[in-house]
Design a protein around this motif. Structure first.
Motif, mmCIF file in Angstrom:
data_model
loop_
_atom_site.group_PDB
_atom_site.id
_atom_site.type_symbol
_atom_site.label_atom_id
_atom_site.label_comp_id
_atom_site.label_asym_id
_atom_site.label_seq_id
_atom_site.Cartn_x
_atom_site.Cartn_y
_atom_site.Cartn_z
ATOM 1 N N ALA A 138 0.895 -1.163 0.000
ATOM 2 C CA ALA A 138 0.000 0.000 0.000
ATOM 3 C C ALA A 138 0.928 1.205 0.000
ATOM 4 C CB ALA A 138 -0.899 -0.003 1.229
ATOM 5 N N HIS A 139 0.902 2.028 -1.061
ATOM 6 C CA HIS A 139 1.968 3.026 -1.178
ATOM 7 C C HIS A 139 1.495 4.299 -1.849
ATOM 8 C CE1 HIS A 139 3.286 2.261 -5.578
ATOM 9 N NE2 HIS A 139 2.215 1.517 -5.388
ATOM 10 N N LYS A 140 2.391 5.307 -1.811
ATOM 11 C CA LYS A 140 2.150 6.585 -2.478
ATOM 12 C C LYS A 140 3.474 7.095 -3.037
ATOM 13 C CE LYS A 140 -0.081 9.991 -4.035
ATOM 14 N NZ LYS A 140 0.831 9.854 -5.185
ATOM 15 N N THR A 141 3.435 7.460 -4.306
ATOM 16 C CA THR A 141 4.617 7.965 -4.981
ATOM 17 C C THR A 141 4.637 9.496 -4.969
ATOM 18 O OG1 THR A 141 3.449 7.928 -7.094
ATOM 19 C CG2 THR A 141 4.749 5.979 -6.517
ATOM 20 N N GLY A 142 5.776 10.053 -5.357
ATOM 21 C CA GLY A 142 5.893 11.494 -5.501
ATOM 22 C C GLY A 142 7.041 11.818 -6.446
ATOM 23 N N THR A 143 6.789 12.696 -7.418
ATOM 24 C CA THR A 143 7.815 13.058 -8.397
ATOM 25 C C THR A 143 7.730 14.550 -8.677
ATOM 26 O OG1 THR A 143 7.538 10.892 -9.448
ATOM 27 C CG2 THR A 143 8.790 12.547 -10.676
ATOM 28 N N GLY A 144 8.879 15.239 -8.597
ATOM 29 C CA GLY A 144 8.906 16.682 -8.775
ATOM 30 C C GLY A 144 9.287 17.114 -10.172
ATOM 31 N N GLN A 145 9.497 18.424 -10.326
ATOM 32 C CA GLN A 145 9.851 18.998 -11.614
ATOM 33 C C GLN A 145 11.302 18.678 -11.982
ATOM 34 O OE1 GLN A 145 8.546 23.130 -12.362
ATOM 35 N NE2 GLN A 145 7.458 23.041 -10.392
ATOM 36 N N ASP A 146 11.537 18.639 -13.294
ATOM 37 C CA ASP A 146 12.882 18.409 -13.816
ATOM 38 C C ASP A 146 13.520 19.722 -14.222
ATOM 39 O OD1 ASP A 146 12.674 15.634 -13.579
ATOM 40 O OD2 ASP A 146 11.783 15.429 -15.567
ATOM 41 N N LEU A 147 14.841 19.778 -14.073
ATOM 42 C CA LEU A 147 15.611 20.919 -14.551
ATOM 43 C C LEU A 147 17.009 20.434 -14.921
ATOM 44 C CD1 LEU A 147 15.888 23.968 -15.074
ATOM 45 C CD2 LEU A 147 16.709 24.195 -12.713
ATOM 46 N N ALA A 148 17.311 20.489 -16.192
ATOM 47 C CA ALA A 148 18.644 20.111 -16.692
ATOM 48 C C ALA A 148 19.057 18.718 -16.212
ATOM 49 C CB ALA A 148 19.678 21.154 -16.265
ATOM 50 N N GLY A 149 18.117 17.783 -16.261
ATOM 51 C CA GLY A 149 18.405 16.410 -15.882
ATOM 52 C C GLY A 149 18.260 16.118 -14.405
ATOM 53 N N ARG A 150 18.078 17.154 -13.583
ATOM 54 C CA ARG A 150 17.855 16.959 -12.150
ATOM 55 C C ARG A 150 16.348 16.865 -11.893
ATOM 56 N NH1 ARG A 150 20.650 22.089 -9.658
ATOM 57 N NH2 ARG A 150 20.147 21.106 -7.653
ATOM 58 N N THR A 151 15.987 16.191 -10.813
ATOM 59 C CA THR A 151 14.576 16.079 -10.442
ATOM 60 C C THR A 151 14.421 16.422 -8.975
ATOM 61 O OG1 THR A 151 14.207 14.329 -12.068
ATOM 62 C CG2 THR A 151 12.546 14.583 -10.357
ATOM 63 N N ALA A 152 13.490 17.322 -8.689
ATOM 64 C CA ALA A 152 13.248 17.775 -7.314
ATOM 65 C C ALA A 152 12.256 16.841 -6.631
ATOM 66 C CB ALA A 152 12.709 19.200 -7.327
ATOM 67 N N GLY A 153 12.725 15.661 -6.269
ATOM 68 C CA GLY A 153 11.886 14.692 -5.590
ATOM 69 C C GLY A 153 11.513 13.530 -6.483
ATOM 70 N N PHE A 154 11.976 12.339 -6.121
ATOM 71 C CA PHE A 154 11.628 11.092 -6.823
ATOM 72 C C PHE A 154 11.466 10.042 -5.736
ATOM 73 C CE2 PHE A 154 12.195 7.261 -9.282
ATOM 74 C CZ PHE A 154 11.651 7.566 -10.534
ATOM 75 N N ASN A 155 10.225 9.760 -5.342
ATOM 76 C CA ASN A 155 9.970 9.065 -4.081
ATOM 77 C C ASN A 155 8.979 7.914 -4.219
ATOM 78 O OD1 ASN A 155 11.346 11.402 -3.037
ATOM 79 N ND2 ASN A 155 9.373 12.469 -2.938
ATOM 80 N N ASP A 156 9.044 7.023 -3.263
ATOM 81 C CA ASP A 156 7.977 6.053 -3.049
ATOM 82 C C ASP A 156 7.998 5.689 -1.573
ATOM 83 O OD1 ASP A 156 5.804 4.504 -3.655
ATOM 84 O OD2 ASP A 156 6.869 3.043 -4.890
ATOM 85 N N ILE A 157 6.818 5.689 -0.965
ATOM 86 C CA ILE A 157 6.705 5.347 0.455
ATOM 87 C C ILE A 157 5.496 4.430 0.612
ATOM 88 C CG2 ILE A 157 7.709 7.550 1.143
ATOM 89 C CD1 ILE A 157 4.096 7.142 1.928
ATOM 90 N N GLY A 158 5.574 3.526 1.570
ATOM 91 C CA GLY A 158 4.428 2.648 1.752
ATOM 92 C C GLY A 158 4.670 1.561 2.781
ATOM 93 N N ILE A 159 3.741 0.641 2.845
ATOM 94 C CA ILE A 159 3.808 -0.508 3.740
ATOM 95 C C ILE A 159 3.807 -1.762 2.888
ATOM 96 C CG2 ILE A 159 2.632 -1.809 5.563
ATOM 97 C CD1 ILE A 159 1.387 0.887 6.446
ATOM 98 N N ILE A 160 4.873 -2.568 3.006
ATOM 99 C CA ILE A 160 4.919 -3.839 2.293
ATOM 100 C C ILE A 160 4.639 -4.957 3.291
ATOM 101 C CG2 ILE A 160 6.479 -2.959 0.529
ATOM 102 C CD1 ILE A 160 8.761 -4.473 1.872
ATOM 103 N N THR A 161 3.893 -5.951 2.846
ATOM 104 C CA THR A 161 3.474 -7.042 3.719
ATOM 105 C C THR A 161 3.859 -8.376 3.109
ATOM 106 O OG1 THR A 161 1.588 -5.712 4.469
ATOM 107 C CG2 THR A 161 1.519 -8.064 4.952
ATOM 108 N N ALA A 162 4.529 -9.202 3.916
ATOM 109 C CA ALA A 162 4.979 -10.517 3.469
ATOM 110 C C ALA A 162 3.827 -11.512 3.497
ATOM 111 C CB ALA A 162 6.119 -10.991 4.368
ATOM 112 N N PRO A 163 3.984 -12.645 2.838
ATOM 113 C CA PRO A 163 2.929 -13.666 2.848
ATOM 114 C C PRO A 163 2.567 -14.147 4.252
ATOM 115 C CG PRO A 163 4.505 -14.131 1.107
ATOM 116 C CD PRO A 163 5.078 -12.999 1.910
ATOM 117 N N ASP A 164 3.510 -14.068 5.212
ATOM 118 C CA ASP A 164 3.206 -14.507 6.572
ATOM 119 C C ASP A 164 2.536 -13.415 7.406
ATOM 120 O OD1 ASP A 164 5.248 -12.737 7.123
ATOM 121 O OD2 ASP A 164 6.646 -14.234 7.908
ATOM 122 N N GLY A 165 2.271 -12.247 6.795
ATOM 123 C CA GLY A 165 1.566 -11.170 7.492
ATOM 124 C C GLY A 165 2.463 -10.128 8.122
ATOM 125 N N LYS A 166 3.767 -10.370 8.204
ATOM 126 C CA LYS A 166 4.672 -9.370 8.765
ATOM 127 C C LYS A 166 4.805 -8.193 7.799
ATOM 128 C CE LYS A 166 7.503 -11.667 12.191
ATOM 129 N NZ LYS A 166 8.870 -11.786 12.731
#
Length: 358
Positions: A296-324
């Motif tokens: 369950a996650h949310k991404t985030g991507t900012g503006q580009d300038l001369a090949g740079r990007t102000a924010g390239f993100n992903d955050i969330g909760i990953i869950t294994a098959p055993d529930g952890k």
């Protein structure tokens, strides 16, 4: 290599924030809302660490964060065992659309308090349009799209629709309301910016005009700027982002959400289920998950300038098959490395968690 990973279990400083101090008590709320506000007026500590972080993961995160060319913050928290490892966890990185999560939480809190409902009707008009990714703009007929709060939440979280998000932001009381939510839950090192229009305009070196919401008007206005003006605005943003947040604080907030410490049980379940249907960032966290794992996650991507990007993100909760479960935040604040390398960094963080899970 200097060791940058440290446990945050013993360092989780929880501030006591009074509801009255942030103005929540002055609002007109139904009786059940007062009970909700009382419940969250003091931030409750996360469960204590029950075992040490895996040494192999500590080494992997150190190597990944230290070896990447750019500003990056990484945090991984075991939701079940309480340990946290990371790189530059407290450095504020641009959140960009990751901040839609705090708008969604503030909206769900308003639903818990009875001030809104998922079924509350909402009309989107041309005056609500923002910029960049706003697929909802194509659904308007005769300049109006009639929808609901629940639909806007789904569009903001799973499609990262900027207009849907900013409409929700206005409904809950603007940036101040979101900052109040963050403060009242004791979420710490997380800023919330001025909203999509102003944030993106200032990052580009522009003053917002509503005409920029139409077609390619924003990009055209940005292209006409003096390159020095645009470069200075970009640099000022990445140096001290008004929407900046530490990866560690985000991972802590995700763990609190998972533990039901931020919203009602029903709202928590609805929000996490919606985030599990996110369509953006298919080459980020999701791409590294083996069969049987979920995210369950949310991404985030900012503006580009001369090949740079102000924010390239992903955050969330990953869950294994055993529930952890594990809360993860990978925040690339500024880099000129190619997109595939950024995606690979995020994927390798996830692969490193999977490798030590067993």
């Amino acid at each position: 290599m200097k060791k940058l990973v440290r446990s945050r279990g013993a360092m989780l400083a929880v501030g006591l924030v009074s509801v009255g101090a942030i103005g929540v008590a002055t609002r007109t709320m139904p009786p059940q809302a007062h009970a909700s506000a009382e419940r969250y007026s003091v931030a409750v500590p996360l469960p204590a660490q029950t075992r040490p972080a895996p040494a192999a993961l500590v080494q992997a995160i150190n190597a990944l964060g230290g070896g990447f060319q750019g500003h990056v913050g990484i945090a991984v928290r075991s939701i079940d065992d309480g340990w946290v490892v990371g790189h530059a966890m407290d450095r504020r990185m641009p959140q960009q659309s990751v901040s839609k999560l705090w708008v969604a939480m503030t909206t769900m809190s308003a639903i818990d308090e009875g001030r809104l409902a998922l079924t509350t009707p909402v009309a989107i008009t041309r005056s609500d349009l923002t910029l960049f990714h706003q697929p909802i703009a194509y659904l308007m007929k005769d300049g109006v799209f009639n929808t609901t709060v629940g639909d806007l939440l789904r569009r903001a979280l799973t499609m990262s629709d900027n207009t849907a998000n900013d409409k929700l932001l206005n409904l809950v009381g603007g940036p101040v309301a979101v900052r109040d939510f963050i403060a009242s839950r004791g979420l710490g090192n997380i800023r919330f910016g001025p909203g999509e229009r102003l944030l993106q305009a200032r990052t580009a070196g522009l003053s917002w005009k509503q005409e920029y919401s139409q077609g390619n008007a924003f990009a055209q206005a940005r292209s006409r700027l003096d390159p020095n003006v645009r470069r200075a605005a970009y640099q000022a943003y990445v140096a001290d982002p008004p929407d900046g947040a530490g990866a560690g604080a985000i991972a802590d907030a995700l763990a609190r959400l998972h533990h039901g410490m931020l919203l009602s049980q029903q709202s928590t379940a609805w929000l996490l289920d919606t985030m599990a249907h996110t369509r953006t960032g298919r080459a980020r966290i999701r791409a590294a998950l083996p069969p049987g794992w979920s995210v369950a996650h949310k991404t985030g991507t900012g503006q580009d300038l001369a090949g740079r990007t102000a924010g390239f993100n992903d955050i969330g909760i990953i869950t294994a098959p055993d529930g952890k479960a594990y809360a993860i935040a990978v925040m690339i604040g500024d880099t000129a490395r190619p997109v595939p390398e950024r995606q690979q960094l995020i994927q390798t963080v996830v692969s490193s968690i999977v490798a030590v899970h067993g």
